[in-house]
Design an enzyme around this catalytic site. Structure first.
Site, mmCIF file in Angstrom:
data_model
loop_
_atom_site.group_PDB
_atom_site.id
_atom_site.type_symbol
_atom_site.label_atom_id
_atom_site.label_comp_id
_atom_site.label_asym_id
_atom_site.label_seq_id
_atom_site.Cartn_x
_atom_site.Cartn_y
_atom_site.Cartn_z
ATOM 1 N N LYS A 121 -2.510 49.513 67.122
ATOM 2 C CA LYS A 121 -1.233 48.793 67.162
ATOM 3 C C LYS A 121 -1.232 47.548 66.269
ATOM 4 O O LYS A 121 -0.292 47.318 65.504
ATOM 5 C CB LYS A 121 -0.910 48.362 68.604
ATOM 6 C CG LYS A 121 -0.699 49.498 69.567
ATOM 7 C CD LYS A 121 -0.285 48.995 70.946
ATOM 8 C CE LYS A 121 -1.404 48.288 71.692
ATOM 9 N NZ LYS A 121 -2.506 49.176 72.068
ATOM 10 N N THR A 122 -2.264 46.735 66.411
ATOM 11 C CA THR A 122 -2.297 45.468 65.678
ATOM 12 C C THR A 122 -2.308 45.708 64.177
ATOM 13 O O THR A 122 -1.567 45.056 63.420
ATOM 14 C CB THR A 122 -3.524 44.640 66.098
ATOM 15 O OG1 THR A 122 -3.423 44.324 67.485
ATOM 16 C CG2 THR A 122 -3.619 43.353 65.300
ATOM 17 N N GLU A 165 4.221 44.300 68.266
ATOM 18 C CA GLU A 165 3.209 45.130 68.897
ATOM 19 C C GLU A 165 3.639 45.369 70.340
ATOM 20 O O GLU A 165 3.961 44.421 71.065
ATOM 21 C CB GLU A 165 1.861 44.423 68.827
ATOM 22 C CG GLU A 165 0.718 45.231 69.360
ATOM 23 C CD GLU A 165 -0.633 44.583 69.088
ATOM 24 O OE1 GLU A 165 -1.555 44.808 69.889
ATOM 25 O OE2 GLU A 165 -0.760 43.846 68.087
#
Length: 464
Positions: A121-122, A165
């Site tokens: 995600k990051t 995110e």
């Protein structure tokens, strides 16, 4: 012009303001003109950066830190019910707002992209933030890690796009209504909150169901959990589904990933045309993250060629295979990987980038519950290294579970043929690593806890 600040957010107080998710929201609110205050357990560069934006940051948690005129108290799922500032909020009748609701309010009225998945995600959110900024679209973004270039995890931009995110760990991603949702993968994790894969799928289905009518789901065509989720949401009539990956059925097909040292060259087939671009971090999994970012940007109407070139400007996120330095011919790299899939991906990426180097890992398990469920798989992942040092479990928000220790990982690693050293005193790790490392080696500090602090200490010890 900045979007209006919701009245509840005009004077917010954040408990745990230094956290990756909390600090990002606080920064955006401060940049929009809110009077931000909060507390954190310890002093940090993040706390100082918030002060530079005009926020009041207290160190330590105490009832008197909460001002009587606070419009709300913002908390994450990590804040315990007995926190003195929460008790003070109840006395003052100050509303308590979850971090996810605060973030959702910041995205209101903007074209939002929410990036979800068990892993990646990051990185994917960061790739989008960098690319959109490079294209002059001035996005707002909230990320779970600091970008290498800007050195921050969040920013208020004047543009119409907000990239966020979306955290599945406590189901908080169900609060968002994105125009584009990305799902990178779906695996069992966060065992304190999810008892089974069915619960995970239900949670992701709810997240996908919140995509605005006419919006787009960008989802992996390769990862088994993502494939299952796609089958469950295909019938949503208001949702456009765009798949990406190496599968021949993918709408955006990854044709080839070519390693180029610590970078990769990626070729995709999109709308019948081949497009090649550079990803400035090593590993096939990061290349797939870049393709997901490309597909999401195209879903917003951004030309693919322009976006692909801009993604190449991404240089990394702190703690995602971040080079910390070199000493005595040894490179020290920091990895946030803490789930077996992430550990395997990062170790394989480093093997591909430096196939002749010896790979040494300093691993700190994260959470007792995760170790209880996945400790064997963590140990098996460590067998990809030439040698490993395993620390005690980093508890984060959890209390110990009887019988669950790092020994579970160490035994599994040794059973898989790995060379593993147990170290209970973190302060001795630099000496241990210095005794193991030779010129040409790569050392990875790996885990989601404070193992990251060891990188500079290891470099200093090697220098001596």
């Amino acid at each position: 012009m900045a979007p209006a600040i919701p009245s509840a957010m005009e004077r917010p107080h954040f408990i745990g303001i230094g956290g990756a998710g909390m600090s990002g929201i606080a920064k955006i609110l401060a940049q929009r003109g809110a009077k931000v205050a909060g507390s954190d357990a310890k002093e940090s560069a993040t706390a100082e950066s918030l002060r530079e934006l005009g926020a009041t940051v207290h160190i330590g948690h105490a009832a008197e830190h909460l001002a009587s005129d606070a419009s709300c108290v913002v908390v994450s799922s990590a804040i315990r019910a007995d926190n003195p500032e929460l008790a003070r909020a109840a006395e003052l009748s100050v509303p308590v707002v979850h971090r996810s609701d605060a973030l959702a309010s910041l995205m209101t009225g903007l074209r939002s992209i929410a990036v979800a998945g068990t892993h990646g995600k990051t990185t994917t959110t960061s790739m989008l933030a960098v690319a959109l900024t490079e294209l002059g679209l001035d996005p707002s973004y909230a990320i779970g890690g600091d970008l290498e270039g800007p050195g921050t995890n969040a920013r208020h931009g004047a543009g119409e796009i907000f990239v966020a995110e979306a955290d599945e760990s406590d189901r908080s991603f169900q609060k968002y209504d994105p125009e584009v949702a990305i799902v990178l993968n779906v695996e069992l994790d966060h065992h304190a909150n999810y008892a089974s894969m069915d619960e995970i799928y239900d949670s992701f289905e709810t997240f996908v169901g919140k995509v605005v009518p006419g919006g787009t789901l960008v989802i992996s065509a390769d990862q088994p959990g993502a494939i299952e989720l796609t089958s469950r949401v295909r019938d949503l009539s208001t949702l456009k589904v765009v798949t990406y990956g190496e599968s021949s059925s993918a709408d955006v097909r990854v044709h080839k990933v070519t390693p180029r040292g610590l970078t990769s060259e990626v070729t995709v087939l999109l709308n019948g045309k081949f497009l090649t671009f550079t990803v400035s971090v090593p590993g096939r999994h990061y290349a797939h993250n870049a393709v997901a970012a490309l597909a999401a940007g195209v879903a917003l109407g951004i030309p693919a060629h322009n976006l692909a070139s801009a993604i190449g400007k991404y240089t990394g996120v702190k703690r995602r295979l971040q080079l910390k330095g070199e000493a005595a011919g040894v490179q020290v790299i920091d990895s946030y990987a803490h789930h077996p899939t992430e550990m395997t991906a990062d170790l394989e990426a480093m093997r591909g980038a430096a196939s002749d180097a010896r790979l040494l890992v300093v691993f700190q398990p994260h959470l007792f519950s995760r170790t209880q469920e996945l400790g064997t798989e963590m140990g098996q992942a460590l067998a990809l290294a030439d040698a490993s040092v395993v620390l005690d479990i980093y508890p984060a928000r959890e209390d110990p579970i009887p019988g669950i220790t790092s020994d579970l990982i160490i035994e599994a690693a040794r059973a898989a043929g790995a060379d593993v050293t147990a170290v209970n005193d973190k302060a001795t790790v630099p000496d241990v690593v210095a005794g193991m490392a030779k010129p040409g080696d790569l050392v990875l500090t790996m885990g989601a806890g404070d193992v990251t602090d060891l990188g500079p200490a290891i470099l200093a010890r090697l220098s001596n």
